[in-house]
Design a protein around this motif. Structure first.
Motif, PDB file in Angstrom:
ATOM      1  N   PHE A  96       0.892  -1.164   0.000  1.00 38.18           N
ATOM      2  CA  PHE A  96       0.000   0.000   0.000  1.00 38.18           C
ATOM      3  C   PHE A  96       0.924   1.206   0.000  1.00 38.18           C
ATOM      4  N   PRO A  97       1.049   1.920  -1.142  1.00 36.89           N
ATOM      5  CA  PRO A  97       2.203   2.792  -1.382  1.00 36.89           C
ATOM      6  C   PRO A  97       2.088   4.224  -0.893  1.00 36.89           C
ATOM      7  N   LEU A  98       1.181   4.512   0.048  1.00 33.99           N
ATOM      8  CA  LEU A  98       1.177   5.870   0.599  1.00 33.99           C
ATOM      9  C   LEU A  98       2.204   5.891   1.729  1.00 33.99           C
ATOM     10  N   GLY A 144      -8.341   8.093   7.193  1.00 42.07           N
ATOM     11  CA  GLY A 144      -9.382   9.131   7.080  1.00 42.07           C
ATOM     12  C   GLY A 144      -8.775  10.512   6.916  1.00 42.07           C
ATOM     13  N   GLY A 145      -7.708  10.783   7.658  1.00 42.99           N
ATOM     14  CA  GLY A 145      -7.037  12.074   7.545  1.00 42.99           C
ATOM     15  C   GLY A 145      -6.273  12.185   6.234  1.00 42.99           C
ATOM     16  N   ASN A 146      -5.689  11.055   5.789  1.00 42.51           N
ATOM     17  CA  ASN A 146      -4.985  11.059   4.504  1.00 42.51           C
ATOM     18  C   ASN A 146      -5.953  11.382   3.366  1.00 42.51           C
ATOM     19  N   LEU A 147      -7.174  10.818   3.468  1.00 37.13           N
ATOM     20  CA  LEU A 147      -8.195  11.115   2.445  1.00 37.13           C
ATOM     21  C   LEU A 147      -8.723  12.538   2.633  1.00 37.13           C
ATOM     22  N   GLY A 148      -8.897  12.934   3.917  1.00 35.83           N
ATOM     23  CA  GLY A 148      -9.412  14.285   4.199  1.00 35.83           C
ATOM     24  C   GLY A 148      -8.509  15.349   3.608  1.00 35.83           C
ATOM     25  N   THR A 149      -7.190  15.082   3.638  1.00 36.64           N
ATOM     26  CA  THR A 149      -6.246  16.095   3.129  1.00 36.64           C
ATOM     27  C   THR A 149      -5.703  15.759   1.744  1.00 36.64           C
ATOM     28  N   ASN A 150      -6.115  14.584   1.192  1.00 32.99           N
ATOM     29  CA  ASN A 150      -5.501  14.102  -0.055  1.00 32.99           C
ATOM     30  C   ASN A 150      -3.984  14.130   0.094  1.00 32.99           C
ATOM     31  N   GLY A 170       0.040  13.573   0.318  1.00 34.98           N
ATOM     32  CA  GLY A 170       1.018  13.220  -0.716  1.00 34.98           C
ATOM     33  C   GLY A 170       2.059  12.269  -0.167  1.00 34.98           C
ATOM     34  N   GLY A 171       3.206  12.837   0.289  1.00 30.70           N
ATOM     35  CA  GLY A 171       4.250  11.986   0.866  1.00 30.70           C
ATOM     36  C   GLY A 171       5.345  11.668  -0.140  1.00 30.70           C
ATOM     37  N   THR A 172       6.093  10.576   0.148  1.00 32.01           N
ATOM     38  CA  THR A 172       7.362  10.375  -0.578  1.00 32.01           C
ATOM     39  C   THR A 172       7.255   9.432  -1.770  1.00 32.01           C
ATOM     40  N   GLN A 173       6.066   8.907  -2.064  1.00 28.76           N
ATOM     41  CA  GLN A 173       5.971   7.987  -3.212  1.00 28.76           C
ATOM     42  C   GLN A 173       5.025   8.503  -4.302  1.00 28.76           C
ATOM     43  N   VAL A 174       4.677   9.781  -4.199  1.00 29.51           N
ATOM     44  CA  VAL A 174       3.730  10.358  -5.172  1.00 29.51           C
ATOM     45  C   VAL A 174       4.288  10.279  -6.587  1.00 29.51           C
ATOM     46  N   VAL A 175       5.598  10.406  -6.710  1.00 27.73           N
ATOM     47  CA  VAL A 175       6.221  10.443  -8.052  1.00 27.73           C
ATOM     48  C   VAL A 175       5.839   9.192  -8.844  1.00 27.73           C
ATOM     49  N   TYR A 229       3.169   6.715  -7.473  1.00 29.51           N
ATOM     50  CA  TYR A 229       1.825   6.193  -7.201  1.00 29.51           C
ATOM     51  C   TYR A 229       0.757   7.271  -7.059  1.00 29.51           C
ATOM     52  N   GLY A 230       1.162   8.531  -7.096  1.00 28.33           N
ATOM     53  CA  GLY A 230       0.172   9.607  -6.951  1.00 28.33           C
ATOM     54  C   GLY A 230      -0.218   9.867  -5.511  1.00 28.33           C
ATOM     55  N   ASN A 231      -1.095  10.857  -5.320  1.00 28.14           N
ATOM     56  CA  ASN A 231      -1.574  11.237  -3.974  1.00 28.14           C
ATOM     57  C   ASN A 231      -2.610  10.215  -3.497  1.00 28.14           C
ATOM     58  N   THR A 232      -3.116  10.432  -2.288  1.00 29.55           N
ATOM     59  CA  THR A 232      -4.120   9.518  -1.728  1.00 29.55           C
ATOM     60  C   THR A 232      -5.315   9.391  -2.663  1.00 29.55           C
ATOM     61  N   ARG A 233      -5.674  10.488  -3.305  1.00 26.06           N
ATOM     62  CA  ARG A 233      -6.813  10.486  -4.236  1.00 26.06           C
ATOM     63  C   ARG A 233      -6.649   9.394  -5.299  1.00 26.06           C
ATOM     64  N   GLU A 234      -5.433   9.300  -5.855  1.00 26.42           N
ATOM     65  CA  GLU A 234      -5.242   8.301  -6.926  1.00 26.42           C
ATOM     66  C   GLU A 234      -5.303   6.877  -6.390  1.00 26.42           C
ATOM     67  N   LEU A 235      -5.156   6.736  -5.073  1.00 33.54           N
ATOM     68  CA  LEU A 235      -5.125   5.385  -4.502  1.00 33.54           C
ATOM     69  C   LEU A 235      -6.506   4.931  -4.012  1.00 33.54           C
ATOM     70  N   CYS A 236      -7.510   5.821  -4.137  1.00 32.77           N
ATOM     71  CA  CYS A 236      -8.822   5.502  -3.547  1.00 32.77           C
ATOM     72  C   CYS A 236      -9.834   5.117  -4.627  1.00 32.77           C
TER      73      CYS A 236
END
Ligand code: FAD
Ligand code: S2G
Ligand code: ZN
Length: 477
Positions: free
Chosen positions: A131-133, A144-150, A152-157, A159-166
């Motif tokens: 799970f790459p977030l 819930g907070g990761n989705l609430g804020t969408n 990012g973090g260190t693997q966005v390059v 896998y994208g932000n939380t939005r792309e993972l949902c």
């Protein structure tokens, strides 16, 4: 009897006496992580199920009491803590932390909002999935907070932000109804895509109670390299070579200014930060990058060798160390992830979570560094962040001989103004991944068009017409 006694008694019957906190030190729920602002809650309410969340919301709506959904309270924009009125209920999702279902063939996991990110990562890894977030707060932030804020973090390059993972959400609406959208379908064009309204809404449209997220196969090998680079331009050049050589294998690319690293050396002396012997003028920046390979470690190493060869030839890497094993890789990443904590130890600081086209970041930093050093002599610049996706944490520490509190009181506004005006000139964003909260609400008014703000206001009024969901965050009505 206070005006809310009846409501509080009602909430106690819903979630149990022990899960309605009104006495004692509620600081953990009332202080923002940066320790800059403290609110005062009417109560902290901790439901254990979606039905309990729905009943709590309906009771609060009936009582005209506004709610602040809260996960790990690691947010950086004062969005998850109550205001100072003492009239808001903090709706803490931390008791709803179950992983409901992992579907290997569908490559999805359904998880409750209060599940801590690191627990989800570990459970997925145990089951053979990624799970790459990943972000430095993963030990306490929640899905819930990761989705609430969408987040990012260190693997966005990669896998994208939380939005792309949902793929789907379960939400309790601002009226206390339950919308269940946990399909896990990758294709579903049946009307508006409601999940994308709630992702990144920072608790202002409804309460996310569960989500269906994407899983990925675990790579055969991940290699981590820590490199010293002669400039920010060189770091951007190295990023280009990494894309060329590693393609989708490039799963992390972070840049760290030497002053940022010096704070880790100062506050966490047990950490071994590489290349301390290289003069800052020769290597003002370091980079940590990760290559995830689905073939083998040998293949990953061979690819890295080729990348480093061409980077040294191009003169964009002075020196590099490749982690020999997972423990070493973790150590190198831990240096990067310790920067925000080292900053906090150094003292109160001004944060800018900005994004600019990668190609333009070096010029922005050169201009901004010069402008701030000229206008605020002695100011210390903590430049670091997710260069791979153009998100820089352009943070400012008070001069070492200044009183940080005083400095922030008098200088934060003019420094923000300078930075954000330049971000605008560079067509960037004033909030790349942390969101708006109440901290940047007024800034948002200046940086978004009236049409965009009008659309956001219409959405807010359509979904939460009584403005009881995290009022005063993101959008000013
Ligand atoms: P909280 O802080 O509790 O809440 C954040 C927002 O989401 C609030 O507006 C809240 O109302 C809302 N919310 C919370 N739960 C729900 C829910 N169930 N339904 C609806 N709304 C909800 N962020 C990044 O994006 N990338 C980083 O690299 C990063 N690094 C960090 C490093 C450190 C050391 C720290 C302290 C923070 C960092 N952050 C980063 C910021 C923060 O961790 C993220 O914003 C994270 O997603 C917040 O999760 P949380 O559970 O703590 O949410
Ligand atoms: C990170 C943390 C916030 C900050 O570590 O990537 O998002 O600027 C940041 O300290
Ligand atoms: Zn970040």
């Amino acid at each position: 009897m206070t005006e809310h006694t009846e409501l509080l008694n009602q909430l106690r019957t819903v979630v149990g006496e022990a899960n309605v906190l009104t006495e004692g030190d509620l600081g953990a729920w009332e202080w923002d992580w940066r320790k800059r602002e403290r609110g005062h809650a009417l109560a902290v309410v901790r439901p254990a199920s979606t039905e309990q969340v729905a009943t709590v919301v309906r009771a609060c709506v009936q009582g005209g009491v506004s709610m602040v959904p809260q996960g790990g309270n690691t947010g950086m924009v004062v969005g998850s803590t109550p205001d100072a009125s003492g009239t808001q209920v903090v709706l803490s999702l931390t008791r709803m932390n179950q992983i409901r279902k992992m579907d290997a063939a569908n490559l999805t996991v359904t998880v409750e909002a209060g599940c801590v990110l690191q627990n989800l990562q570990e459970a997925c890894e145990k089951a053979g999935f990624l799970f790459p977030l990943s972000l430095a707060a993963e030990g306490s932030c929640t899905i819930g907070g990761n989705l609430g804020t969408n987040a990012g973090g260190t693997q966005v390059v990669r896998y994208g932000n939380t939005r792309e993972l949902c793929l789907g959400l379960e939400v309790v609406t601002a009226q206390g109804e339950i919308w269940s959208g946990l399909t896990g379908l990758r294709k579903d064009n049946t009307g508006y895509d409601l999940r994308h309204l709630f992702i990144g809404s920072e608790g202002t449209l409804g309460v996310i109670t569960a989500a269906t997220m994407k899983l990925y196969p675990l790579p055969a090998s991940t290699l981590t390299t820590f490199a010293a680079v002669p400039s920010l331009d060189a770091a951007v050049q190295l990023l280009g070579l990494a894309h060329q050589h590693l393609s989708s294998g490039l799963t992390g690319f972070e840049v760290m200014g030497r002053f940022a690293l010096s704070l880790v050396v100062k506050h966490f002396p047990q950490q071994r930060v590489p290349f301390q012997e290289i003069r800052e003028s020769d290597a003002p920046y370091c980079v940590v990058l990760e290559n995830s390979d689905h073939d083998s470690e040998a293949h990953a190493r061979a690819q890295f060798e080729k990348l480093l060869e061409s980077a040294i030839e191009a003169g964009c890497v002075l020196d590099a160390v490749v982690a020999e094993n997972i423990a070493q890789a973790r150590q190198l990443w831990h240096i990067r992830e310790s920067i925000p904590l080292a900053q906090a130890q150094e003292g109160l600081n001004i944060k800018h979570d900005i994004s600019i086209a990668v190609s333009r970041i070096p010029q922005f930093v050169a201009d901004m560094d010069a402008a701030l050093e000229a206008a605020f002599p002695g100011v210390r610049l903590v430049n670091y962040g997710h260069l791979g996706d153009g998100n820089l944490h352009y943070n400012v520490q008070a001069p070492s001989n200044a009183d940080a509190e005083e400095f922030l009181k008098t200088k934060e506004k003019p420094i923000n103004a300078l930075v954000y005006a330049s971000v605008d000139q560079y067509n960037g964003s004033i909030s790349a991944e942390h969101g708006i909260g109440s901290l940047k609400r007024e800034k948002l008014q200046e940086h978004k068009s009236p049409v965009a703000l009008g659309l956001m206001r219409s959405i807010k009024l359509a979904l939460d017409p009584q403005n009881l969901m995290n009022p005063g965050r993101v959008i000013r009505l």
